[in-house]
Design a protein around this motif. Structure first.
Motif, PDB file in Angstrom:
ATOM      1  N   LEU A 264      24.309  49.421  45.726  1.00 14.28           N
ATOM      2  CA  LEU A 264      24.798  48.124  46.023  1.00 14.28           C
ATOM      3  C   LEU A 264      25.922  49.123  47.292  1.00 14.28           C
ATOM      4  O   LEU A 264      26.019  48.657  48.377  1.00 14.28           O
ATOM      5  N   ASN A 265      26.757  49.440  46.575  1.00 11.78           N
ATOM      6  CA  ASN A 265      27.600  50.355  47.969  1.00 11.78           C
ATOM      7  C   ASN A 265      27.461  51.204  48.581  1.00 11.78           C
ATOM      8  O   ASN A 265      27.555  51.181  49.707  1.00 11.78           O
ATOM      9  N   ASP A 266      26.122  51.718  48.843  1.00  7.38           N
ATOM     10  CA  ASP A 266      24.854  52.545  49.714  1.00  7.38           C
ATOM     11  C   ASP A 266      24.524  51.502  50.508  1.00  7.38           C
ATOM     12  O   ASP A 266      24.232  51.822  51.622  1.00  7.38           O
ATOM     13  N   GLU A 267      24.707  50.371  49.905  1.00  8.66           N
ATOM     14  CA  GLU A 267      23.732  49.224  50.734  1.00  8.66           C
ATOM     15  C   GLU A 267      25.454  48.575  51.611  1.00  8.66           C
ATOM     16  O   GLU A 267      24.248  48.178  52.683  1.00  8.66           O
ATOM     17  N   GLY A 268      26.248  49.229  51.656  1.00  8.30           N
ATOM     18  CA  GLY A 268      27.701  48.077  52.433  1.00  8.30           C
ATOM     19  C   GLY A 268      28.239  47.205  51.751  1.00  8.30           C
ATOM     20  O   GLY A 268      28.697  46.947  52.697  1.00  8.30           O
ATOM     21  N   HIS A 269      27.873  47.241  50.845  1.00 11.30           N
ATOM     22  CA  HIS A 269      28.878  45.785  50.091  1.00 11.30           C
ATOM     23  C   HIS A 269      29.301  46.354  49.118  1.00 11.30           C
ATOM     24  O   HIS A 269      29.774  47.406  48.955  1.00 11.30           O
ATOM     25  N   ASN A 270      30.644  45.499  48.638  1.00  9.90           N
ATOM     26  CA  ASN A 270      31.866  45.924  47.938  1.00  9.90           C
ATOM     27  C   ASN A 270      31.170  44.719  46.937  1.00  9.90           C
ATOM     28  O   ASN A 270      30.967  43.706  46.958  1.00  9.90           O
ATOM     29  N   VAL A 271      32.103  46.149  45.943  1.00  4.04           N
ATOM     30  CA  VAL A 271      31.033  45.751  44.561  1.00  4.04           C
ATOM     31  C   VAL A 271      32.313  45.508  43.325  1.00  4.04           C
ATOM     32  O   VAL A 271      33.130  46.632  44.011  1.00  4.04           O
ATOM     33  N   GLU A 272      32.588  44.334  42.702  1.00  9.55           N
ATOM     34  CA  GLU A 272      33.848  44.784  41.516  1.00  9.55           C
ATOM     35  C   GLU A 272      32.949  44.638  40.324  1.00  9.55           C
ATOM     36  O   GLU A 272      31.915  44.088  40.088  1.00  9.55           O
ATOM     37  N   LEU A 273      33.656  45.182  39.656  1.00 11.86           N
ATOM     38  CA  LEU A 273      32.459  45.796  38.029  1.00 11.86           C
ATOM     39  C   LEU A 273      33.616  45.001  37.380  1.00 11.86           C
ATOM     40  O   LEU A 273      34.598  44.336  37.049  1.00 11.86           O
ATOM     41  N   ALA A 274      32.784  44.192  36.192  1.00  6.70           N
ATOM     42  CA  ALA A 274      32.973  43.618  35.118  1.00  6.70           C
ATOM     43  C   ALA A 274      32.698  43.552  33.809  1.00  6.70           C
ATOM     44  O   ALA A 274      31.133  43.400  33.385  1.00  6.70           O
ATOM     45  N   GLU A 275      32.922  43.934  32.162  1.00  8.84           N
ATOM     46  CA  GLU A 275      31.985  44.703  31.320  1.00  8.84           C
ATOM     47  C   GLU A 275      31.763  43.335  30.657  1.00  8.84           C
ATOM     48  O   GLU A 275      31.431  43.084  29.790  1.00  8.84           O
ATOM     49  N   ASN A 276      32.231  42.293  30.422  1.00  5.64           N
ATOM     50  CA  ASN A 276      32.338  41.095  29.785  1.00  5.64           C
ATOM     51  C   ASN A 276      32.795  39.055  30.361  1.00  5.64           C
ATOM     52  O   ASN A 276      33.059  39.847  31.204  1.00  5.64           O
TER      53      ASN A 276
ATOM     54  N   ALA B  21      35.230  37.525  30.180  1.00  7.46           N
ATOM     55  CA  ALA B  21      36.641  36.988  30.630  1.00  7.46           C
ATOM     56  C   ALA B  21      37.123  37.992  31.368  1.00  7.46           C
ATOM     57  O   ALA B  21      37.716  37.908  32.744  1.00  7.46           O
ATOM     58  N   GLU B  22      36.406  39.250  32.016  1.00  7.53           N
ATOM     59  CA  GLU B  22      37.061  39.664  32.894  1.00  7.53           C
ATOM     60  C   GLU B  22      35.746  39.137  34.108  1.00  7.53           C
ATOM     61  O   GLU B  22      36.595  39.294  35.264  1.00  7.53           O
ATOM     62  N   ALA B  23      34.456  38.558  33.613  1.00  4.03           N
ATOM     63  CA  ALA B  23      33.937  38.477  34.926  1.00  4.03           C
ATOM     64  C   ALA B  23      35.042  36.390  35.539  1.00  4.03           C
ATOM     65  O   ALA B  23      34.557  36.208  36.736  1.00  4.03           O
ATOM     66  N   ARG B  24      35.162  36.408  34.244  1.00  3.55           N
ATOM     67  CA  ARG B  24      36.067  34.543  34.716  1.00  3.55           C
ATOM     68  C   ARG B  24      37.278  35.043  35.637  1.00  3.55           C
ATOM     69  O   ARG B  24      37.790  34.887  37.213  1.00  3.55           O
ATOM     70  N   GLU B  25      38.011  36.330  35.530  1.00  5.57           N
ATOM     71  CA  GLU B  25      38.896  36.458  36.320  1.00  5.57           C
ATOM     72  C   GLU B  25      38.753  37.264  37.430  1.00  5.57           C
ATOM     73  O   GLU B  25      39.338  37.062  38.374  1.00  5.57           O
ATOM     74  N   ALA B  26      37.566  38.228  37.403  1.00  6.13           N
ATOM     75  CA  ALA B  26      36.809  38.699  38.850  1.00  6.13           C
ATOM     76  C   ALA B  26      36.516  37.441  39.628  1.00  6.13           C
ATOM     77  O   ALA B  26      36.994  37.769  40.642  1.00  6.13           O
ATOM     78  N   ARG B  27      36.123  36.707  38.895  1.00  9.59           N
ATOM     79  CA  ARG B  27      35.669  35.596  39.859  1.00  9.59           C
ATOM     80  C   ARG B  27      36.635  34.315  40.830  1.00  9.59           C
ATOM     81  O   ARG B  27      36.393  34.308  41.601  1.00  9.59           O
ATOM     82  N   LEU B  28      37.874  34.240  39.977  1.00 12.45           N
ATOM     83  CA  LEU B  28      39.041  33.942  40.350  1.00 12.45           C
ATOM     84  C   LEU B  28      39.649  34.565  41.868  1.00 12.45           C
ATOM     85  O   LEU B  28      40.019  33.747  42.933  1.00 12.45           O
ATOM     86  N   ARG B  29      40.040  36.015  41.345  1.00 15.76           N
ATOM     87  CA  ARG B  29      40.370  36.428  42.127  1.00 15.76           C
ATOM     88  C   ARG B  29      39.746  37.054  43.655  1.00 15.76           C
ATOM     89  O   ARG B  29      40.104  37.490  44.247  1.00 15.76           O
ATOM     90  N   SER B  30      38.700  37.905  43.664  1.00 19.10           N
ATOM     91  CA  SER B  30      37.854  38.194  44.689  1.00 19.10           C
ATOM     92  C   SER B  30      37.128  36.913  45.028  1.00 19.10           C
ATOM     93  O   SER B  30      36.269  37.161  46.099  1.00 19.10           O
TER      94      SER B  30
END
Length: 229
Positions: A21-33, A35-44
């Protein structure tokens, strides 16, 4: 370029999807569970989420349902799994998932699903209450209505909608009958969207062609219905 959140408990898959996805020009954020997904959705505030179904804390379908119930499912979500059944895929779609990718995910399928999700999201206005609208008119059995408008168009009056634009399901039925009715409408919709192409329908629904043919035959779906003139 879009902000994409990848949620998967497998480190190798997160890195692989991030690299593509980075090679396609997108900004990517990662979450492994979850709990991290909830935080990432609120943050980004991602434009798209790639969400694994099987995770150790909270499974992806439960997280999707949580976001839909809270009214925060404002971005398209693509579900991913290597072990999910057709029932799981249908449930995720009913809750609000855009599409489903079966692991191992090929580059072509990934990029096609991401492009379609981002294009559809950009063409539609976000809904105030995500999820499945339920009609509760007095004097009638509650029914679930599924509508899909062409990109850039506002919703037409109910009287102008064709059989592929609106489907009404009687909820006052045994679960199996209600589910069969939904699945039939689901596959007829995708057949119409893809011009009757079984290859593209298989890609969109995350099913192998052999399984797809068996499912359509079981549900009594007429294959010729989806072909465009």
């Amino acid at each position: 370029m879009a902000n994409i959140l990848v949620v998967d408990d497998e480190h190798g898959i997160r890195d692989l999807l991030s690299e593509i996805l980075n090679d396609e020009g997108h900004n990517v954020e990662l979450a492994e569970n979850a709990a991290e997904a909830r935080e990432a959705r609120l943050r980004s505030r991602p434009d798209l989420v790639l969400l694994d179904i099987w995770m150790p804390d909270t499974d992806g379908v439960s997280l999707l349902k949580e976001w839909a119930s809270a009214g925060v499912l404002t971005m398209p979500v693509i579900m991913m799994s290597g072990h999910a059944t057709i029932d799981t895929a249908v449930e995720a779609t009913r809750i609000g998932a855009h599409s489903f990718l079966e692991k191992p995910i090929t580059l072509q399928k990934l990029l096609k699903a991401v492009e379609q999700a981002l294009t559809r999201n950009a063409a539609r206005k976000p809904t105030a209450v995500p999820g499945v609208p339920v009609s509760l008119d007095p004097g009638r059995t509650p029914a679930v209505e599924f509508m899909d408008n062409a990109p850039g168009q506002s919703a037409p009056p109910a009287s102008a909608l064709g059989p592929q634009s609106q489907q009404t399901f009687d909820l006052d039925k045994p679960l199996r009958e209600a589910r069969d009715g939904f699945e039939k409408a689901y596959f007829e919709f995708h057949l119409a969207q893809e011009g009757g192409s079984m290859t593209r329908v298989a890609e969109q629904t995350g099913l192998e062609r052999t399984h797809l043919y068996r499912k359509l035959k079981q549900l009594g779906v007429e294959l010729g219905k989806g072909k465009r003139a």
